[in-house]
Design a protein around this motif. Structure first.
Motif, PDB file in Angstrom:
ATOM      1  N   MET A  29      42.566 -16.540  27.184  1.00  0.00           N
ATOM      2  CA  MET A  29      42.984 -15.289  24.981  1.00  0.00           C
ATOM      3  C   MET A  29      44.559 -16.886  24.819  1.00  0.00           C
ATOM      4  O   MET A  29      44.731 -16.934  24.160  1.00  0.00           O
ATOM      5  CB  MET A  29      42.880 -14.818  25.814  1.00  0.00           C
ATOM      6  CG  MET A  29      43.422 -13.377  24.225  1.00  0.00           C
ATOM      7  SD  MET A  29      43.403 -12.022  23.839  1.00  0.00           S
ATOM      8  CE  MET A  29      44.360 -11.305  24.594  1.00  0.00           C
ATOM      9  N   LEU A  30      45.691 -15.908  26.082  1.00  0.00           N
ATOM     10  CA  LEU A  30      46.869 -16.390  25.843  1.00  0.00           C
ATOM     11  C   LEU A  30      47.535 -17.816  25.362  1.00  0.00           C
ATOM     12  O   LEU A  30      47.955 -18.481  24.710  1.00  0.00           O
ATOM     13  CB  LEU A  30      47.500 -15.631  26.970  1.00  0.00           C
ATOM     14  CG  LEU A  30      47.920 -14.444  26.857  1.00  0.00           C
ATOM     15  CD1 LEU A  30      48.234 -13.686  27.471  1.00  0.00           C
ATOM     16  CD2 LEU A  30      48.353 -13.903  25.235  1.00  0.00           C
ATOM     17  N   VAL A  32      44.839 -20.782  24.929  1.00  0.00           N
ATOM     18  CA  VAL A  32      43.933 -21.453  23.526  1.00  0.00           C
ATOM     19  C   VAL A  32      45.199 -21.438  23.044  1.00  0.00           C
ATOM     20  O   VAL A  32      45.639 -20.027  22.141  1.00  0.00           O
ATOM     21  CB  VAL A  32      43.070 -20.888  23.658  1.00  0.00           C
ATOM     22  CG1 VAL A  32      42.406 -21.474  24.969  1.00  0.00           C
ATOM     23  CG2 VAL A  32      42.235 -19.439  23.365  1.00  0.00           C
ATOM     24  N   ASP A  34      43.675 -22.103  19.272  1.00  0.00           N
ATOM     25  CA  ASP A  34      42.541 -21.668  18.219  1.00  0.00           C
ATOM     26  C   ASP A  34      42.087 -20.461  18.253  1.00  0.00           C
ATOM     27  O   ASP A  34      42.391 -19.502  19.076  1.00  0.00           O
ATOM     28  CB  ASP A  34      41.483 -22.376  18.731  1.00  0.00           C
ATOM     29  CG  ASP A  34      40.193 -21.956  17.535  1.00  0.00           C
ATOM     30  OD1 ASP A  34      40.578 -22.130  16.585  1.00  0.00           O
ATOM     31  OD2 ASP A  34      38.745 -22.631  17.586  1.00  0.00           O
ATOM     32  N   GLN A  35      42.065 -19.864  17.166  1.00  0.00           N
ATOM     33  CA  GLN A  35      42.419 -18.236  17.118  1.00  0.00           C
ATOM     34  C   GLN A  35      40.641 -17.551  17.155  1.00  0.00           C
ATOM     35  O   GLN A  35      40.511 -16.648  17.892  1.00  0.00           O
ATOM     36  CB  GLN A  35      42.161 -17.587  15.185  1.00  0.00           C
ATOM     37  CG  GLN A  35      42.318 -15.917  14.959  1.00  0.00           C
ATOM     38  CD  GLN A  35      42.862 -15.657  13.314  1.00  0.00           C
ATOM     39  OE1 GLN A  35      42.840 -17.094  12.922  1.00  0.00           O
ATOM     40  NE2 GLN A  35      42.960 -14.728  13.175  1.00  0.00           N
ATOM     41  N   THR A  38      40.692 -17.396  21.290  1.00  0.00           N
ATOM     42  CA  THR A  38      41.665 -17.172  21.400  1.00  0.00           C
ATOM     43  C   THR A  38      40.378 -14.639  21.455  1.00  0.00           C
ATOM     44  O   THR A  38      40.795 -14.117  21.831  1.00  0.00           O
ATOM     45  CB  THR A  38      42.546 -16.067  20.544  1.00  0.00           C
ATOM     46  OG1 THR A  38      43.325 -17.559  20.779  1.00  0.00           O
ATOM     47  CG2 THR A  38      43.258 -15.030  21.359  1.00  0.00           C
ATOM     48  N   GLY A  41      37.461 -14.553  23.687  1.00  0.00           N
ATOM     49  CA  GLY A  41      38.561 -14.676  25.622  1.00  0.00           C
ATOM     50  C   GLY A  41      39.594 -12.995  25.729  1.00  0.00           C
ATOM     51  O   GLY A  41      38.755 -12.409  26.612  1.00  0.00           O
ATOM     52  N   PHE A  42      39.598 -12.589  24.458  1.00  0.00           N
ATOM     53  CA  PHE A  42      39.584 -11.315  24.784  1.00  0.00           C
ATOM     54  C   PHE A  42      38.376 -10.170  24.660  1.00  0.00           C
ATOM     55  O   PHE A  42      38.541  -9.544  24.755  1.00  0.00           O
ATOM     56  CB  PHE A  42      40.264 -11.176  22.599  1.00  0.00           C
ATOM     57  CG  PHE A  42      40.371  -9.233  22.296  1.00  0.00           C
ATOM     58  CD1 PHE A  42      41.707  -8.734  23.260  1.00  0.00           C
ATOM     59  CD2 PHE A  42      39.539  -7.990  21.877  1.00  0.00           C
ATOM     60  CE1 PHE A  42      41.218  -7.044  23.436  1.00  0.00           C
ATOM     61  CE2 PHE A  42      39.887  -7.193  21.409  1.00  0.00           C
ATOM     62  CZ  PHE A  42      40.661  -6.373  22.712  1.00  0.00           C
TER      63      PHE A  42
END
Length: 60
Positions: A29-30, A32, A34-35, A38, A41-42
């Motif tokens: 998540m940290l 990459v 791209d929103q 992210t 990942g979250f």
């Protein structure tokens, strides 16, 4: 006071497994930029963390 014995460490194994998955998802998540990635990942980190807690409750 009675104590019970656990015949298997499956709950601890699943908890460790899902904790490692949550850790990798948080690092991804940290890493990459791209929103959307992210957010994925979250979500993966949150689901893996919930499964780690559930595994200890179910199998231990």
């Amino acid at each position: 006071m009675e104590t019970g014995t656990v015949g298997s460490d499956k709950g601890i194994g699943f908890a460790v497994l899902f904790s490692v998955v949550a850790l990798f998802a948080a690092v991804a998540m940290l890493a990459v930029g791209d929103q959307f990635a992210t957010a994925i990942g979250f979500a993966a980190a949150m689901v893996a963390a919930c499964l780690a807690v559930a595994a200890t409750h179910i199998y231990w």
